[in-house]
Design an enzyme around this catalytic site. Structure first.
Site, mmCIF file in Angstrom:
data_model
loop_
_atom_site.group_PDB
_atom_site.id
_atom_site.type_symbol
_atom_site.label_atom_id
_atom_site.label_comp_id
_atom_site.label_asym_id
_atom_site.label_seq_id
_atom_site.Cartn_x
_atom_site.Cartn_y
_atom_site.Cartn_z
ATOM 1 N N GLY A 61 48.740 -35.434 18.129
ATOM 2 C CA GLY A 61 47.396 -35.660 18.683
ATOM 3 C C GLY A 61 46.966 -37.092 18.467
ATOM 4 N N ALA A 62 47.927 -38.013 18.599
ATOM 5 C CA ALA A 62 47.642 -39.423 18.281
ATOM 6 C C ALA A 62 46.646 -40.070 19.241
ATOM 7 C CB ALA A 62 48.952 -40.210 18.291
ATOM 8 N N LEU B 103 40.063 -37.490 16.771
ATOM 9 C CA LEU B 103 40.159 -37.737 15.334
ATOM 10 C C LEU B 103 41.018 -38.967 15.042
ATOM 11 C CD1 LEU B 103 39.711 -36.775 12.378
ATOM 12 C CD2 LEU B 103 41.826 -35.474 12.597
ATOM 13 N N HIS C 29 37.558 -33.866 4.843
ATOM 14 C CA HIS C 29 37.382 -35.299 4.573
ATOM 15 C C HIS C 29 36.157 -35.601 3.710
ATOM 16 C CE1 HIS C 29 34.645 -35.333 8.086
ATOM 17 N NE2 HIS C 29 34.152 -36.439 7.580
ATOM 18 N N ASP D 69 32.181 -25.408 11.951
ATOM 19 C CA ASP D 69 32.541 -26.822 11.995
ATOM 20 C C ASP D 69 32.122 -27.552 10.706
ATOM 21 O OD1 ASP D 69 33.469 -29.212 13.366
ATOM 22 O OD2 ASP D 69 31.366 -29.793 13.548
ATOM 23 N N HIS E 208 32.806 -28.428 4.838
ATOM 24 C CA HIS E 208 32.205 -29.595 4.176
ATOM 25 C C HIS E 208 31.046 -29.197 3.257
ATOM 26 C CE1 HIS E 208 34.635 -31.781 6.882
ATOM 27 N NE2 HIS E 208 33.806 -31.870 7.893
HETATM 28 C C1 BG6 Z 1 33.811 -33.242 11.273
HETATM 29 C C2 BG6 Z 1 33.144 -32.356 12.287
HETATM 30 O O1 BG6 Z 1 34.597 -32.481 10.410
HETATM 31 O O2 BG6 Z 1 32.813 -33.918 10.523
HETATM 32 C C3 BG6 Z 1 32.232 -33.175 13.180
HETATM 33 O O3 BG6 Z 1 34.129 -31.710 13.069
HETATM 34 C C4 BG6 Z 1 31.257 -33.967 12.368
HETATM 35 O O4 BG6 Z 1 31.542 -32.339 14.102
HETATM 36 C C5 BG6 Z 1 31.976 -34.758 11.288
HETATM 37 O O5 BG6 Z 1 30.559 -34.852 13.232
HETATM 38 C C6 BG6 Z 1 30.993 -35.408 10.334
HETATM 39 O O6 BG6 Z 1 31.693 -36.266 9.494
HETATM 40 P P1 BG6 Z 1 30.995 -37.545 8.870
HETATM 41 O O7 BG6 Z 1 32.034 -38.128 7.985
HETATM 42 O O8 BG6 Z 1 30.605 -38.426 10.009
HETATM 43 O O9 BG6 Z 1 29.805 -37.021 8.129
#
Ligand code: BG6
Length: 493
Positions: free
Chosen positions: A15-16, A20, A182, A239, A244
């Site tokens: 998916g380069a 993302l 992340h 999502d 997160h």
């Molecule tokens: C991603 C989501 O994991 O994180 C996105 O799929 C979201 O929808 C993004 O916008 C937010 O990341 P960050 O680092 O900009 O807060």
């Protein structure tokens, strides 16, 4: 991949040419290159469907870096970086594409490249095809230290997460699997551990005796940015909240681990998830609220509503805003509500963890103008500011007994310190084989267990969704989650 900088190794990005890669992975790799942190003999294979050759890829990469890096990017400075890349064209389901990949990895330019990282920067629905083809082509076999990086959301509910995990385990050992979230790579998130456990000042306050409630907000001003095919299936709960935000919650709530070792940390996080009180079906409305953005204006720019975005299914009731309330039934947190809220196209970007302290028990100021004192807050701002705030009362100078709220504000970063993107730290960890910041499957599984009752309930109520105008803080109705009238969303620092 080995941590020695001169062992030949390869990073394969599936998916380069996707979102993302363009937004995060390629700029992060370039920054690591600039910082001299990429291994000398690292080759990168860009794998994608587009019918391109190496020079098309190079032109694309150059354009992406121009856009994302800005002035710091020049073609000349990037020459070494460009030379690391090979482009391999292929459909994810096509075995012939994996034969080409195998060939590319066997080229002399790759050295004896026995350590390979496979990065799945693709839609979750495409994972199974890639994993199966890696297995069938023998590419999963660890001749050296092969690794696979899987992005969130890991599955779309508990059952599909288990199926995906089984599939991964058929082809890779747990040590080879890097489940990435992340948010773990964000410095302010890592700072949470230091803030809590390196400061004697904080720990005594961090419990039900002193904390009235906790708010975790991840507000975004952006929309879905051309990702309707993924987002319309996922929604904000899958999502952002299941991964997160649950990770943030565990870091706020967990007990200190005995050591900063990957499993010690994860064990504590899992204990928190397991202690979250399950939400019974009949209580879903009282614990969770969802909504979708309608047309509006963000930073004075008119924007479309979610239902008008390209690729969104007609009549979609996918949520772009979710607020939820959880209780953690353990000695530290019993009775303290944790309010989590995230949304797209909100008034501004603001991610923070805010803890409101209890009112002082003694009504010392009852007979004075201070009768109703504002409660104290401790706030950790994750982005865009990276800072810590405390609000405390002090007496206003003068003859009367009046107070003012003093904001103790500390930025974490000096002016000249560069903001690292979370992906820089995490990519380096993958390359060096450090799994500390990656997610163990039981964390994923327990986080799904927490949100599963909400998902199941919402799946049956697909006809209606509340809306909010883009550019606001979301719908008023989300306030119904609060336990008491004096609680309200904290939108700014
Ligand atoms: C991603 C989501 O994991 O994180 C996105 O799929 C979201 O929808 C993004 O916008 C937010 O990341 P960050 O680092 O900009 O807060």
């Amino acid at each position: 991949m080995s941590s020695t900088p001169d062992t030949p190794c390869a990073l394969v990005i599936f998916g380069a040419t996707g979102n993302l890669s363009s937004l995060k992975l390629l700029p992060a790799l370039f920054h690591l290159e600039q910082a001299g942190r990429l291994p000398e003999h690292l080759s990168i294979i860009a794998f994608s469907r587009r019918d391109w050759n190496n020079s098309d890829w190079r032109a694309h990469l150059s354009e992406i870096l121009h856009q994302r890096i800005g002035e710091d990017f020049t073609e000349a400075a990037a020459e070494h970086f460009f030379s690391r890349f090979t482009y391999v064209q292929g459909e994810f389901q096509d075995p012939a594409a994996y034969a080409r990949l195998l060939e590319a990895l066997a080229r002399p330019a790759m050295g004896t490249c026995s350590n390979v990282v496979f990065y799945l920067a693709i839609k979750p629905t495409e994972y199974p095809a890639v994993i199966r083809n890696l297995e069938e082509s023998g590419l999963n076999e660890p001749r050296g230290l092969h690794r696979i990086v899987v992005e969130k959301p890991f599955g779309e509910d508990i059952e599909s997460a288990q199926v995906l995990n089984q599939l991964l385990h058929r082809c890779f050992n747990e040590e080879q699997i890097f489940r990435i979230d992340h948010y773990q790579g964000k410095e302010t998130v890592q700072n949470l551990l230091v803030f809590r456990f390196a400061n004697t000042l904080i720990e005594p306050l961090w419990n039900r005796n002193f904390i009235d409630h906790v708010q975790i907000t991840v507000a975004e001003d952006i929309g879905i940015g051309g990702r309707a095919d993924y987002y319309d299936r996922a929604g904000a709960l899958r999502d952002m909240l299941q991964n997160h935000m649950m990770q943030l919650l565990t870091l706020v709530a967990m007990e200190p681990p005995p050591a900063l070792e990957p499993d010690a940390l994860r064990d504590e996080k899992v204990k928190v998830l397991r202690s979250i009180r399950p939400i019974p079906r009949k209580a879903v409305h009282a614990h969770a609220f969802r909504a979708q953005y309608a047309a509006g204006s963000v930073h004075d720019q008119s924007v479309l509503g979610y239902s008008q975005e390209a690729g969104v299914e007609k009549g979609s009731t996918t949520e772009t805003f979710v607020a939820a309330k959880f209780y953690i039934d353990n000695w530290r947190w019993r009775g303290v509500p944790f309010y989590l809220r995230t949304g797209k196209r909100l008034k501004e970007q603001q991610s923070m963890i805010a803890l409101r302290l209890r009112h002082p028990p003694q009504q010392l100021f009852r007979e004075t103008p201070l009768e109703t004192l504002e409660p104290n807050w401790i706030i950790l701002s994750i982005q865009p500011q990276e800072s810590m705030h405390m609000e405390i009362h002090v007496k206003q100078p003068g003859l009367d007994m009046d107070t003012r709220l003093l904001q103790l504000h500390a930025g974490f970063r000096a002016m000249n310190e560069r903001v690292l993107d979370a992906y820089e730290a995490l990519l380096l960890d993958v390359i060096e084989g450090d799994r500390t910041l990656f997610i163990r499957f039981d964390e994923v599984e327990w986080a799904w267990r927490v949100v599963d009752p909400i998902l199941k309930f919402w799946a049956q109520e697909r006809e209606f969704i509340h809306t909010y105008a883009a550019g606001t803080w979301g719908p008023q109705e989300a306030n119904r989650l609060f336990d008491s009238e004096d609680q309200e969303w904290r939108n700014s620092l």
